[in-house]
Enzyme design. Structure first.
Site, PDB file in Angstrom:
ATOM      1  N   SER A 295      25.125  17.020 -66.713  1.00  0.00           N
ATOM      2  CA  SER A 295      25.660  17.493 -65.564  1.00  0.00           C
ATOM      3  C   SER A 295      27.282  17.707 -65.322  1.00  0.00           C
ATOM      4  O   SER A 295      27.729  16.618 -66.140  1.00  0.00           O
ATOM      5  CB  SER A 295      25.028  17.153 -64.180  1.00  0.00           C
ATOM      6  OG  SER A 295      25.557  15.786 -63.731  1.00  0.00           O
ATOM      7  N   LYS A 296      27.713  18.258 -64.433  1.00  0.00           N
ATOM      8  CA  LYS A 296      29.433  18.261 -64.123  1.00  0.00           C
ATOM      9  C   LYS A 296      29.616  16.714 -64.093  1.00  0.00           C
ATOM     10  O   LYS A 296      30.707  16.458 -64.485  1.00  0.00           O
ATOM     11  CB  LYS A 296      29.648  19.236 -63.277  1.00  0.00           C
ATOM     12  CG  LYS A 296      30.918  19.056 -62.898  1.00  0.00           C
ATOM     13  CD  LYS A 296      31.610  20.486 -62.516  1.00  0.00           C
ATOM     14  CE  LYS A 296      32.947  20.121 -61.572  1.00  0.00           C
ATOM     15  NZ  LYS A 296      34.095  19.197 -62.086  1.00  0.00           N
ATOM     16  N   ARG A 297      28.709  16.275 -63.114  1.00  0.00           N
ATOM     17  CA  ARG A 297      29.129  14.893 -62.918  1.00  0.00           C
ATOM     18  C   ARG A 297      29.430  13.715 -63.714  1.00  0.00           C
ATOM     19  O   ARG A 297      30.086  13.005 -63.952  1.00  0.00           O
ATOM     20  CB  ARG A 297      28.163  14.048 -61.702  1.00  0.00           C
ATOM     21  CG  ARG A 297      28.526  14.169 -60.319  1.00  0.00           C
ATOM     22  CD  ARG A 297      27.405  13.962 -59.455  1.00  0.00           C
ATOM     23  NE  ARG A 297      26.580  15.086 -59.494  1.00  0.00           N
ATOM     24  CZ  ARG A 297      25.281  14.970 -59.603  1.00  0.00           C
ATOM     25  NH1 ARG A 297      24.592  13.873 -59.902  1.00  0.00           N
ATOM     26  NH2 ARG A 297      24.472  16.096 -59.624  1.00  0.00           N
TER      27      ARG A 297
ATOM     28  N   GLY B  52      30.343  14.517 -66.925  1.00  0.00           N
ATOM     29  CA  GLY B  52      31.602  14.969 -67.421  1.00  0.00           C
ATOM     30  C   GLY B  52      32.863  14.238 -66.519  1.00  0.00           C
ATOM     31  O   GLY B  52      33.629  13.514 -66.891  1.00  0.00           O
ATOM     32  N   ASP B  53      32.746  14.396 -65.321  1.00  0.00           N
ATOM     33  CA  ASP B  53      33.740  13.479 -64.409  1.00  0.00           C
ATOM     34  C   ASP B  53      33.836  12.220 -64.644  1.00  0.00           C
ATOM     35  O   ASP B  53      34.772  11.606 -64.556  1.00  0.00           O
ATOM     36  CB  ASP B  53      33.469  14.025 -62.855  1.00  0.00           C
ATOM     37  CG  ASP B  53      33.560  15.474 -62.612  1.00  0.00           C
ATOM     38  OD1 ASP B  53      34.116  16.103 -63.371  1.00  0.00           O
ATOM     39  OD2 ASP B  53      33.153  16.021 -61.581  1.00  0.00           O
TER      40      ASP B  53
END
Ligand code: GLU
Length: 518
Positions: free
Chosen positions: A268-270, A272-273
């Protein structure tokens, strides 16, 4: 069976069919890439179809973003909104007439029906019946064209009542989904609900209808998409059947999920963050919130490296070859070597690929890419020749993963040190050092040839002849010129800086570094 080859006796035509609901996710990029590789491998066509029938979720800029990302990566499109082609329009919102006509075909054949149930009525039913599903077991209790008379239906439509068209799924059927990666999966039609195919409110079909109709009309031979679409496949099989298109139904290929780098579950994008890597090909500026999400391009990845990295997330060439150009990937690509199980998104491997591809660039190419980085750091790059910059990057390129890393590795070429690493001072700068450095400037000054090859033996000879400590003297020299005891070969550095600048830096260091107590 070698599935790299076409398994059907018809031309290979594949499509990438994103919905413009935001930036294209890196998983979507992999789907596009596999479609492209399969098309090129088999001499087929690659189609880009924009699936924008969900007007609620439409995001401005998303379509341009998709085009720009694919172009950056070198994923070529044969037919699409920009390219045109014989089966257009390639944007679903421009194909309303086609869908309306196909909805009518299903209604006329009794394979679909019109339903007027309001959200409130559906809600009430859900409260009344546990695990309510709109299907054969409940549809006769609802307000639809199966329970109302034709006159009532017409009256409701004429009065402007909103309705949907639902697919009439009959229970008791075994629905077979053949997937070229997963084999055959059979499910019971009883578990499926009467899916909405069309909504009068916006005069648009839903994803399922538009997707099937377009795949058929665009003569798609293989549907290659992410595993998350597998649950839709049984419904799609039944839709093909209802239209009488079962014989020309495309083959299904559901690609494995991309998983979190450090565990189970979908990437998920999370992630990556949290772990510091982009999940989008290009930087994305959210038009609503203004928030910026990192992209591979802006983070300094080469498109060839991203392509190579993604190609290996769910596929292998059958041996342990890792570094492959797009052309090599095309030659080797085969669905036989696609895996069923999810692929961990090992983003460190992506950095390794970038490192590897950077090594394959010439020094001159890297130097050209370095110029904007220099400007961002406030350096007037026009003051430096191509050959100077080529020499600089050539010295350090084996140490970089990104072009941006060149700055850290080479900044001392552009900015003379004014501060000196305290640890290195402590270790290498003793009471004798200022005097030795002064002598060194005289040795250097006397050199006619300041090249690395000429200067090195002279300086080293002077150190040995005078019984000086090699490590201390050379490191003090380096500390004075670079600001710390790191960097490429010392005499390569001084050759590029030149005699005058080298001596100036040594003198400046002697002035600036406080003499240690005896
Ligand atoms: N529009 C769907 C998506 O956004 C397409 C799924 C498919 O390829 O069938 O991914």
């Amino acid at each position: 069976m070698n599935m790299s080859q076409n398994t059907q006796n018809r031309p290979v035509r594949v499509r990438f069919a994103p919905s413009p609901t935001g930036p294209l996710h890196i998983g979507g990029v992999r789907t596009a890439l596999y479609n492209y590789l399969f098309a090129r491998r088999n001499g087929g066509e690659m189609i880009l179809r924009i699936e924008d029938t969900d007007s609620q979720r439409f995001v401005p800029g998303a379509e341009d973003y998709i085009n720009e990302a694919l172009a950056w990566l070198g994923i070529g499109i044969d037919e699409g909104v920009r390219q045109g082609g014989p089966y257009g329009p390639y944007k679903q919102s421009e194909r309303r007439d086609i869908y309306r006509e196909h909805v009518k075909m299903l209604l006329d054949a009794g394979r679909a029906y019109i339903a007027f149930d309001t959200p409130e009525e559906l809600e009430a039913k859900r409260a009344e019946i546990p695990n309510f599903q709109y299907d054969a077991s409940t549809r006769m209790q609802m307000r639809n064209s199966l329970t109302l008379t034709p006159e009532e239906v017409k009256k409701l439509i004429d009065s402007g009542e909103k309705y949907v068209v639902r697919f009439r799924i009959e229970p008791g059927r075994d629905v077979q989904v053949n997937d070229l990666i997963r084999g055959t999966v059979t499910i019971k039609s009883d578990i499926l609900d009467d899916k909405v195919l069309y909504k009068s409110a916006d005069d648009l079909p839903t994803y399922h209808l538009a997707n099937i109709v377009d795949d058929h009309l665009m003569k798609i031979s293989h549907v290659i998409r992410g595993e998350e679409w597998l649950p839709s496949a049984p419904l799609h099989v039944l839709l093909y059947e209802a239209f009488g298109w079962a014989d020309t139904r495309p083959e299904f290929v559901h690609l494995p999920l991309l998983l979190k780098p450090d565990g189970k579950g979908k990437l998920s994008k999370r992630d990556g963050d949290r772990l510091g890597f982009p999940v989008f090909p290009l930087e994305w500026h959210d038009p609503k919130t203004g928030a910026i999400s990192a992209g591979y391009r802006e983070d300094g990845y080469l498109p060839e490296a991203v392509v190579n990295f993604l190609a290996l997330l769910g596929w292998n060439p059958g041996d342990d070859t890792e570094v492959m150009s797009m052309q090599e990937l095309i030659e080797k690509f085969s669905l036989d070597h696609c895996s069923k199980s999810g692929a961990k998104f090992a983003y460190e491997k992506g950095k390794w690929f970038n490192h590897t591809y950077l090594q394959n660039l010439s020094d001159a190419e890297l130097a050209a890419m370095f110029r904007p980085v220099l400007r961002r750091h406030g350096i007037d790059d026009s003051a430096y020749t191509d050959s100077f910059l080529s020499a600089v990057v050539g010295m350090v390129k084996s140490r970089i993963n990104f072009v941006e890393d060149l700055w850290d590795q080479t900044r001392f070429f552009f900015v003379a040190p004014t501060e000196y690493n305290p640890k290195d001072i402590k270790k290498r700068w003793n009471v004798e050092t200022p005097k030795i450095m002064k002598e060194l400037t005289q040795i250097l000054n006397a050199l006619h040839d300041f090249s690395s090859a000429a200067a090195e033996p002279v300086v080293l000879g002077w150190i040995t002849d005078n019984g000086l400590h090699m490590g201390n003297v050379m490191n003090a020299f380096r500390l004075a010129v670079v600001g710390e005891c790191k960097g490429p070969h010392m005499f390569d550095i001084t050759e590029l800086l030149g005699k005058e600048e080298t001596i100036r830096r040594i003198n400046a260091a002697v002035e600036a570094i406080p003499a240690p107590e005896a």
